[in-house]
Design a protein around this motif. Structure first.
Motif, PDB file in Angstrom:
ATOM      1  N   GLU A   1       0.844  -1.198   0.000  1.00 51.28           N
ATOM      2  CA  GLU A   1       0.000   0.000   0.000  1.00 51.28           C
ATOM      3  C   GLU A   1       0.883   1.252   0.000  1.00 51.28           C
ATOM      4  O   GLU A   1       1.836   1.359   0.775  1.00 51.28           O
ATOM      5  CB  GLU A   1      -0.899   0.009   1.237  1.00 51.28           C
ATOM      6  N   GLN A   2       0.565   2.188  -0.866  1.00 47.44           N
ATOM      7  CA  GLN A   2       1.266   3.453  -0.905  1.00 47.44           C
ATOM      8  C   GLN A   2       0.566   4.430   0.051  1.00 47.44           C
ATOM      9  O   GLN A   2      -0.599   4.771  -0.127  1.00 47.44           O
ATOM     10  CB  GLN A   2       1.272   4.009  -2.328  1.00 47.44           C
ATOM     11  N   ARG A   3       1.281   4.881   1.071  1.00 45.92           N
ATOM     12  CA  ARG A   3       0.721   5.765   2.090  1.00 45.92           C
ATOM     13  C   ARG A   3       1.099   7.209   1.742  1.00 45.92           C
ATOM     14  O   ARG A   3       2.228   7.651   1.978  1.00 45.92           O
ATOM     15  CB  ARG A   3       1.239   5.389   3.476  1.00 45.92           C
ATOM     16  N   THR A   4       0.144   7.921   1.176  1.00 45.09           N
ATOM     17  CA  THR A   4       0.344   9.332   0.891  1.00 45.09           C
ATOM     18  C   THR A   4       0.057  10.144   2.154  1.00 45.09           C
ATOM     19  O   THR A   4      -0.563   9.644   3.110  1.00 45.09           O
ATOM     20  CB  THR A   4      -0.590   9.767  -0.252  1.00 45.09           C
ATOM     21  N   PRO A   5       0.473  11.411   2.214  1.00 41.73           N
ATOM     22  CA  PRO A   5       0.174  12.233   3.403  1.00 41.73           C
ATOM     23  C   PRO A   5      -1.323  12.363   3.678  1.00 41.73           C
ATOM     24  O   PRO A   5      -1.749  12.344   4.840  1.00 41.73           O
ATOM     25  CB  PRO A   5       0.823  13.573   3.056  1.00 41.73           C
ATOM     26  N   GLU A   6      -2.127  12.509   2.645  1.00 40.41           N
ATOM     27  CA  GLU A   6      -3.569  12.610   2.851  1.00 40.41           C
ATOM     28  C   GLU A   6      -4.143  11.296   3.398  1.00 40.41           C
ATOM     29  O   GLU A   6      -5.010  11.314   4.270  1.00 40.41           O
ATOM     30  CB  GLU A   6      -4.255  12.960   1.526  1.00 40.41           C
ATOM     31  N   TYR A   7      -3.626  10.195   2.899  1.00 41.44           N
ATOM     32  CA  TYR A   7      -4.075   8.876   3.375  1.00 41.44           C
ATOM     33  C   TYR A   7      -3.765   8.711   4.870  1.00 41.44           C
ATOM     34  O   TYR A   7      -4.621   8.292   5.657  1.00 41.44           O
ATOM     35  CB  TYR A   7      -3.389   7.790   2.550  1.00 41.44           C
ATOM     36  N   ALA A   8      -2.548   9.055   5.279  1.00 40.45           N
ATOM     37  CA  ALA A   8      -2.162   8.925   6.684  1.00 40.45           C
ATOM     38  C   ALA A   8      -2.968   9.875   7.571  1.00 40.45           C
ATOM     39  O   ALA A   8      -3.369   9.519   8.686  1.00 40.45           O
ATOM     40  CB  ALA A   8      -0.663   9.197   6.832  1.00 40.45           C
ATOM     41  N   ARG A   9      -3.234  11.089   7.080  1.00 36.54           N
ATOM     42  CA  ARG A   9      -3.997  12.052   7.884  1.00 36.54           C
ATOM     43  C   ARG A   9      -5.441  11.584   8.084  1.00 36.54           C
ATOM     44  O   ARG A   9      -5.969  11.660   9.205  1.00 36.54           O
ATOM     45  CB  ARG A   9      -3.971  13.427   7.196  1.00 36.54           C
ATOM     46  N   ARG A  10      -6.068  11.098   7.032  1.00 34.04           N
ATOM     47  CA  ARG A  10      -7.446  10.618   7.154  1.00 34.04           C
ATOM     48  C   ARG A  10      -7.532   9.379   8.055  1.00 34.04           C
ATOM     49  O   ARG A  10      -8.489   9.241   8.821  1.00 34.04           O
ATOM     50  CB  ARG A  10      -8.018  10.313   5.775  1.00 34.04           C
ATOM     51  N   GLU A  11      -6.564   8.511   7.943  1.00 33.48           N
ATOM     52  CA  GLU A  11      -6.571   7.324   8.809  1.00 33.48           C
ATOM     53  C   GLU A  11      -6.422   7.707  10.281  1.00 33.48           C
ATOM     54  O   GLU A  11      -7.119   7.180  11.153  1.00 33.48           O
ATOM     55  CB  GLU A  11      -5.436   6.381   8.399  1.00 33.48           C
ATOM     56  N   LYS A  12      -5.531   8.633  10.565  1.00 34.04           N
ATOM     57  CA  LYS A  12      -5.330   9.076  11.946  1.00 34.04           C
ATOM     58  C   LYS A  12      -6.575   9.762  12.495  1.00 34.04           C
ATOM     59  O   LYS A  12      -7.002   9.495  13.637  1.00 34.04           O
ATOM     60  CB  LYS A  12      -4.124  10.028  11.995  1.00 34.04           C
ATOM     61  N   CYS A  13      -7.188  10.643  11.720  1.00 33.44           N
ATOM     62  CA  CYS A  13      -8.393  11.339  12.180  1.00 33.44           C
ATOM     63  C   CYS A  13      -9.544  10.363  12.407  1.00 33.44           C
ATOM     64  O   CYS A  13     -10.282  10.477  13.395  1.00 33.44           O
ATOM     65  CB  CYS A  13      -8.796  12.407  11.164  1.00 33.44           C
ATOM     66  N   ALA A  14      -9.704   9.409  11.503  1.00 40.82           N
ATOM     67  CA  ALA A  14     -10.785   8.435  11.658  1.00 40.82           C
ATOM     68  C   ALA A  14     -10.597   7.592  12.924  1.00 40.82           C
ATOM     69  O   ALA A  14     -11.551   7.318  13.658  1.00 40.82           O
ATOM     70  CB  ALA A  14     -10.860   7.530  10.426  1.00 40.82           C
ATOM     71  N   LYS A  15      -9.365   7.197  13.199  1.00 42.87           N
ATOM     72  CA  LYS A  15      -9.110   6.395  14.405  1.00 42.87           C
ATOM     73  C   LYS A  15      -9.371   7.196  15.673  1.00 42.87           C
ATOM     74  O   LYS A  15     -10.031   6.720  16.605  1.00 42.87           O
ATOM     75  CB  LYS A  15      -7.672   5.881  14.390  1.00 42.87           C
ATOM     76  N   TRP A  16      -8.853   8.441  15.728  1.00 47.94           N
ATOM     77  CA  TRP A  16      -9.010   9.234  16.942  1.00 47.94           C
ATOM     78  C   TRP A  16     -10.475   9.609  17.189  1.00 47.94           C
ATOM     79  O   TRP A  16     -10.945   9.547  18.336  1.00 47.94           O
ATOM     80  CB  TRP A  16      -8.146  10.497  16.851  1.00 47.94           C
ATOM     81  N   MET A  17     -11.186   9.968  16.173  1.00 45.11           N
ATOM     82  CA  MET A  17     -12.600  10.304  16.350  1.00 45.11           C
ATOM     83  C   MET A  17     -13.417   9.074  16.759  1.00 45.11           C
ATOM     84  O   MET A  17     -14.352   9.185  17.564  1.00 45.11           O
ATOM     85  CB  MET A  17     -13.159  10.907  15.059  1.00 45.11           C
ATOM     86  N   SER A  18     -13.065   7.928  16.224  1.00 48.12           N
ATOM     87  CA  SER A  18     -13.771   6.698  16.623  1.00 48.12           C
ATOM     88  C   SER A  18     -13.520   6.373  18.086  1.00 48.12           C
ATOM     89  O   SER A  18     -14.449   5.984  18.813  1.00 48.12           O
ATOM     90  CB  SER A  18     -13.321   5.531  15.731  1.00 48.12           C
ATOM     91  N   VAL A  19     -12.297   6.537  18.543  1.00 44.37           N
ATOM     92  CA  VAL A  19     -11.980   6.255  19.952  1.00 44.37           C
ATOM     93  C   VAL A  19     -12.703   7.231  20.872  1.00 44.37           C
ATOM     94  O   VAL A  19     -13.247   6.850  21.919  1.00 44.37           O
ATOM     95  CB  VAL A  19     -10.455   6.294  20.159  1.00 44.37           C
ATOM     96  N   ILE A  20     -12.725   8.514  20.517  1.00 40.55           N
ATOM     97  CA  ILE A  20     -13.405   9.515  21.351  1.00 40.55           C
ATOM     98  C   ILE A  20     -14.906   9.226  21.418  1.00 40.55           C
ATOM     99  O   ILE A  20     -15.518   9.282  22.493  1.00 40.55           O
ATOM    100  CB  ILE A  20     -13.127  10.930  20.797  1.00 40.55           C
ATOM    101  N   LEU A  21     -15.506   8.924  20.259  1.00 34.62           N
ATOM    102  CA  LEU A  21     -16.939   8.610  20.259  1.00 34.62           C
ATOM    103  C   LEU A  21     -17.227   7.337  21.060  1.00 34.62           C
ATOM    104  O   LEU A  21     -18.262   7.260  21.743  1.00 34.62           O
ATOM    105  CB  LEU A  21     -17.440   8.452  18.819  1.00 34.62           C
ATOM    106  N   LEU A  22     -16.344   6.374  20.998  1.00 37.13           N
ATOM    107  CA  LEU A  22     -16.543   5.147  21.781  1.00 37.13           C
ATOM    108  C   LEU A  22     -16.509   5.436  23.278  1.00 37.13           C
ATOM    109  O   LEU A  22     -17.327   4.903  24.049  1.00 37.13           O
ATOM    110  CB  LEU A  22     -15.462   4.126  21.410  1.00 37.13           C
ATOM    111  N   ILE A  23     -15.592   6.300  23.717  1.00 39.23           N
ATOM    112  CA  ILE A  23     -15.496   6.627  25.149  1.00 39.23           C
ATOM    113  C   ILE A  23     -16.745   7.368  25.623  1.00 39.23           C
ATOM    114  O   ILE A  23     -17.332   7.034  26.659  1.00 39.23           O
ATOM    115  CB  ILE A  23     -14.226   7.464  25.408  1.00 39.23           C
ATOM    116  N   THR A  24     -17.177   8.377  24.881  1.00 45.98           N
ATOM    117  CA  THR A  24     -18.356   9.129  25.296  1.00 45.98           C
ATOM    118  C   THR A  24     -19.627   8.264  25.235  1.00 45.98           C
ATOM    119  O   THR A  24     -20.527   8.424  26.071  1.00 45.98           O
ATOM    120  CB  THR A  24     -18.525  10.361  24.396  1.00 45.98           C
TER     121      THR A  24
END
Length: 300
Positions: free
Chosen positions: A8-31
């Motif tokens: 898989e080729q990890r472009t900067p946009e790909y890495a940024r979207r993956e990081k945001c999706a993970k962090w938002m999912s974790v925050i929503l899971l906690i709340t």
């Protein structure tokens, strides 16, 4: 032999979207877990009012869990992310309904002045002015709110005249505060659900459109060494070669003897002009019915 490997080729946009999706999912899971805990406690805190929007966070918990699985699998988890977004969308609608229900109940319970209420630890009949009414055990009742001389169960939108299942009237204040906290969690989960669904959907679209790099590598060659099994001699070759007990060893010429035997035969009486007896014919002897013993040479 060659092997094809997918990278898989990890472009900067790909890495940024993956990081945001993970962090938002974790925050929503906690709340969502916190809203579930608060709602369950409210639902079982009192016995005559069943409010507490614990059910609104179930969809978010399931959706976020499935979405995180899809994010970890990246392009192969596209179907997981789609189902996660759908469940989060349903959870957003449920959180809106939960916030409205708990907000109405909290607004109605907030109008109760607990300083003018009384507490009864046992089931008894109480007197409120000219009215006499039955109250259950562990009940905080307010006579100034009584209208029909009867403490009956009411809906969430009505001001409660009594609250059952509490240890004192001060628990009513805690109950009202928890209702407002539940409203806050439902409102927060509504906003976080919209953002998280958008982040997971955006990452899913990026992962599916991300080009893959295929690398062909040569597989390691393995050398097989053939080790033949040990050869076994046939059965007839393993039998002893000596003469049969009923036979005699045939005559051997001096050249066939080892050196020591040859020297001993050189001193034998068969030398000079005398000729040694003919060799022993063991075949004819074996064919005769009785073994023939050759005569010993004459002694001199």
């Amino acid at each position: 032999m060659q092997q094809t490997q997918r990278i898989e080729q990890r472009t900067p946009e790909y890495a940024r979207r993956e990081k945001c999706a993970k962090w938002m999912s974790v925050i929503l899971l906690i709340t969502s877990l916190m809203e579930f805990a608060v709602g369950m406690y409210l639902y079982f805190m009192v016995t005559n009012y069943y409010v507490g929007a614990y059910w609104s966070s179930i969809g978010a918990i399931l959706g976020v869990s499935i979405g995180l699985v899809g994010i970890s699998y990246k392009k192969e988890g596209s179907s997981f992310m789609r189902w996660g977004v759908r469940l989060i969308t349903i959870s957003v609608l449920m959180c809106i309904c939960g916030a409205i229900i708990d907000g109405v109940a909290a607004g109605a319970a907030d109008d109760v002045d607990v300083d003018r209420c009384n507490y009864s630890a046992n089931k008894t009949i109480v007197t409120c002015g000219t009215c006499r009414s039955m109250v259950q055990a562990e009940t905080c009742y307010c006579c100034y709110l009584l209208e029909d001389c009867e403490f009956s169960s009411q809906g969430p939108k009505d001001v409660p005249t009594h609250i059952e299942g509490v240890s004192s009237c001060n628990d009513v204040v805690i109950y009202v505060w928890l209702l407002w906290i539940s409203v806050g969690f439902c409102s927060l989960n509504t906003v976080l659900g919209v953002i998280t669904g958008a982040q997971i959907g955006g990452f899913n679209k990026t992962a599916r459109s991300q080009p893959a790099l295929y690398v062909t590598t040569a597989a390691p060659q393995t050398t097989t060494v053939y080790v033949p099994p040990p050869q076994q001699q046939p059965a007839f070759a393993q039998q002893p070669t000596g003469p049969h007990p009923g036979q005699h060893q045939p005559y051997q010429s001096p050249q066939q003897y080892p050196p020591a035997t040859y020297q001993m035969q050189a001193t034998s009486p068969y030398h000079g002009s005398q000729e040694p007896p003919p060799p022993y014919d063991y075949k004819s002897t074996a064919a005769s019915p009785e073994p023939v013993v050759p005569s010993a040479p004459p002694a001199y």
